[in-house]
Design a protein around this motif. Structure first.
Motif, mmCIF file in Angstrom:
data_model
loop_
_atom_site.group_PDB
_atom_site.id
_atom_site.type_symbol
_atom_site.label_atom_id
_atom_site.label_comp_id
_atom_site.label_asym_id
_atom_site.label_seq_id
_atom_site.Cartn_x
_atom_site.Cartn_y
_atom_site.Cartn_z
ATOM 1 N N ALA A 1 -0.890 -2.146 2.544
ATOM 2 C CA ALA A 1 0.247 -2.676 2.262
ATOM 3 C C ALA A 1 -0.142 -4.178 1.999
ATOM 4 C CB ALA A 1 1.533 -2.769 3.258
ATOM 5 N N LEU A 2 -0.985 -4.830 2.709
ATOM 6 C CA LEU A 2 -1.540 -5.977 2.564
ATOM 7 C C LEU A 2 -2.324 -6.306 1.321
ATOM 8 C CD1 LEU A 2 -2.067 -7.030 6.362
ATOM 9 C CD2 LEU A 2 -0.242 -7.672 4.945
ATOM 10 N N THR A 3 -3.087 -5.139 1.089
ATOM 11 C CA THR A 3 -4.023 -5.264 -0.160
ATOM 12 C C THR A 3 -3.013 -5.074 -1.381
ATOM 13 O OG1 THR A 3 -5.719 -3.937 1.138
ATOM 14 C CG2 THR A 3 -5.729 -3.910 -1.390
ATOM 15 N N ALA A 4 -1.931 -4.537 -1.260
ATOM 16 C CA ALA A 4 -1.178 -4.372 -2.270
ATOM 17 C C ALA A 4 -0.407 -5.591 -2.461
ATOM 18 C CB ALA A 4 0.087 -3.383 -2.132
ATOM 19 N N VAL A 5 0.000 -6.202 -1.370
ATOM 20 C CA VAL A 5 0.530 -7.705 -1.696
ATOM 21 C C VAL A 5 -0.403 -8.776 -2.126
ATOM 22 C CG1 VAL A 5 1.507 -9.588 -0.356
ATOM 23 C CG2 VAL A 5 2.277 -7.291 0.216
ATOM 24 N N ALA A 6 -1.712 -8.776 -1.908
ATOM 25 C CA ALA A 6 -2.554 -9.502 -2.140
ATOM 26 C C ALA A 6 -3.011 -9.159 -3.856
ATOM 27 C CB ALA A 6 -3.827 -9.387 -1.435
ATOM 28 N N ARG A 7 -2.903 -8.222 -3.914
ATOM 29 C CA ARG A 7 -3.083 -7.865 -5.417
ATOM 30 C C ARG A 7 -1.903 -8.258 -6.247
ATOM 31 N NH1 ARG A 7 -3.724 -2.655 -4.945
ATOM 32 N NH2 ARG A 7 -1.689 -2.036 -5.140
ATOM 33 N N GLY A 8 -0.902 -8.113 -5.841
ATOM 34 C CA GLY A 8 0.096 -8.303 -6.544
ATOM 35 C C GLY A 8 0.512 -9.744 -6.748
ATOM 36 N N LEU A 9 0.126 -10.659 -5.839
ATOM 37 C CA LEU A 9 0.159 -12.290 -5.809
ATOM 38 C C LEU A 9 -1.102 -12.910 -6.048
ATOM 39 C CD1 LEU A 9 1.646 -12.704 -2.113
ATOM 40 C CD2 LEU A 9 2.813 -12.895 -4.431
ATOM 41 N N ARG A 10 -2.276 -11.834 -6.466
ATOM 42 C CA ARG A 10 -3.458 -12.128 -7.351
ATOM 43 C C ARG A 10 -4.171 -13.305 -6.538
ATOM 44 N NH1 ARG A 10 -0.649 -12.389 -13.147
ATOM 45 N NH2 ARG A 10 -0.890 -9.776 -13.357
ATOM 46 N N LEU A 11 -4.097 -13.026 -4.930
ATOM 47 C CA LEU A 11 -4.786 -13.957 -4.127
ATOM 48 C C LEU A 11 -6.160 -14.129 -4.315
ATOM 49 C CD1 LEU A 11 -2.913 -13.001 -0.805
ATOM 50 C CD2 LEU A 11 -2.134 -14.818 -2.704
ATOM 51 N N THR A 12 -6.841 -15.342 -3.844
ATOM 52 C CA THR A 12 -8.073 -15.453 -3.839
ATOM 53 C C THR A 12 -8.776 -14.580 -2.462
ATOM 54 O OG1 THR A 12 -8.218 -17.416 -2.511
ATOM 55 C CG2 THR A 12 -8.093 -17.676 -4.816
ATOM 56 N N LEU A 13 -10.094 -14.545 -2.524
ATOM 57 C CA LEU A 13 -10.515 -13.775 -1.460
ATOM 58 C C LEU A 13 -10.188 -14.511 0.005
ATOM 59 C CD1 LEU A 13 -14.054 -12.657 -2.611
ATOM 60 C CD2 LEU A 13 -11.948 -11.324 -2.130
ATOM 61 N N ASP A 14 -10.304 -16.013 0.007
ATOM 62 C CA ASP A 14 -9.863 -16.522 1.304
ATOM 63 C C ASP A 14 -8.524 -16.493 1.525
ATOM 64 O OD1 ASP A 14 -12.361 -17.620 1.640
ATOM 65 O OD2 ASP A 14 -12.047 -19.685 0.347
ATOM 66 N N GLU A 15 -7.616 -16.699 0.525
ATOM 67 C CA GLU A 15 -6.175 -16.251 0.718
ATOM 68 C C GLU A 15 -5.920 -14.857 1.165
ATOM 69 O OE1 GLU A 15 -4.513 -19.285 -3.006
ATOM 70 O OE2 GLU A 15 -5.159 -17.254 -3.266
ATOM 71 N N ARG A 16 -6.433 -13.846 0.743
ATOM 72 C CA ARG A 16 -6.479 -12.545 1.120
ATOM 73 C C ARG A 16 -6.905 -12.437 2.478
ATOM 74 N NH1 ARG A 16 -9.589 -8.359 1.873
ATOM 75 N NH2 ARG A 16 -9.065 -6.281 1.800
ATOM 76 N N ASP A 17 -7.923 -13.154 2.906
ATOM 77 C CA ASP A 17 -8.365 -13.296 4.473
ATOM 78 C C ASP A 17 -7.382 -13.576 5.264
ATOM 79 O OD1 ASP A 17 -10.723 -11.814 3.677
ATOM 80 O OD2 ASP A 17 -11.975 -13.741 3.785
ATOM 81 N N HIS A 18 -6.721 -14.682 4.777
ATOM 82 C CA HIS A 18 -5.603 -15.244 5.795
ATOM 83 C C HIS A 18 -4.483 -14.281 5.862
ATOM 84 C CE1 HIS A 18 -3.525 -18.724 7.527
ATOM 85 N NE2 HIS A 18 -2.352 -18.609 6.458
ATOM 86 N N LEU A 19 -4.167 -13.929 4.685
ATOM 87 C CA LEU A 19 -2.856 -12.973 4.648
ATOM 88 C C LEU A 19 -3.232 -11.905 5.736
ATOM 89 C CD1 LEU A 19 -0.199 -11.759 3.650
ATOM 90 C CD2 LEU A 19 -1.628 -10.542 1.893
ATOM 91 N N PHE A 20 -4.526 -11.144 5.723
ATOM 92 C CA PHE A 20 -4.624 -10.171 6.685
ATOM 93 C C PHE A 20 -4.736 -10.706 8.184
ATOM 94 C CE2 PHE A 20 -5.837 -7.578 3.087
ATOM 95 C CZ PHE A 20 -6.002 -6.236 3.506
#
Length: 52
Positions: free
Chosen positions: A25-44
């Motif tokens: 689910a978090l991967t899907a959110v990161a993909r949908g929001l087009r997050l950078t790797l740093d932003e994705r890591d923060h989301l996780f």
């Protein structure tokens, strides 16, 4: 729509209701929001996962 999650599920994530979100689910959110790797890591980290 880009994350392919229901509006209800996304709302529960934003309002910390329900169980801890899955990595998928978090991967899907990161993909949908087009997050950078740093932003994705923060989301996780916010989701309770340790990023390496």
């Amino acid at each position: 729509m880009l994350s392919d999650l229901s509006v209800d599920y996304y709302t529960r994530l934003e309002q910390p209701r329900g169980p801890r979100p899955s990595e998928q689910a978090l991967t899907a959110v990161a993909r949908g929001l087009r997050l950078t790797l740093d932003e994705r890591d923060h989301l996780f980290r916010l989701g309770g996962y340790v990023c390496h």
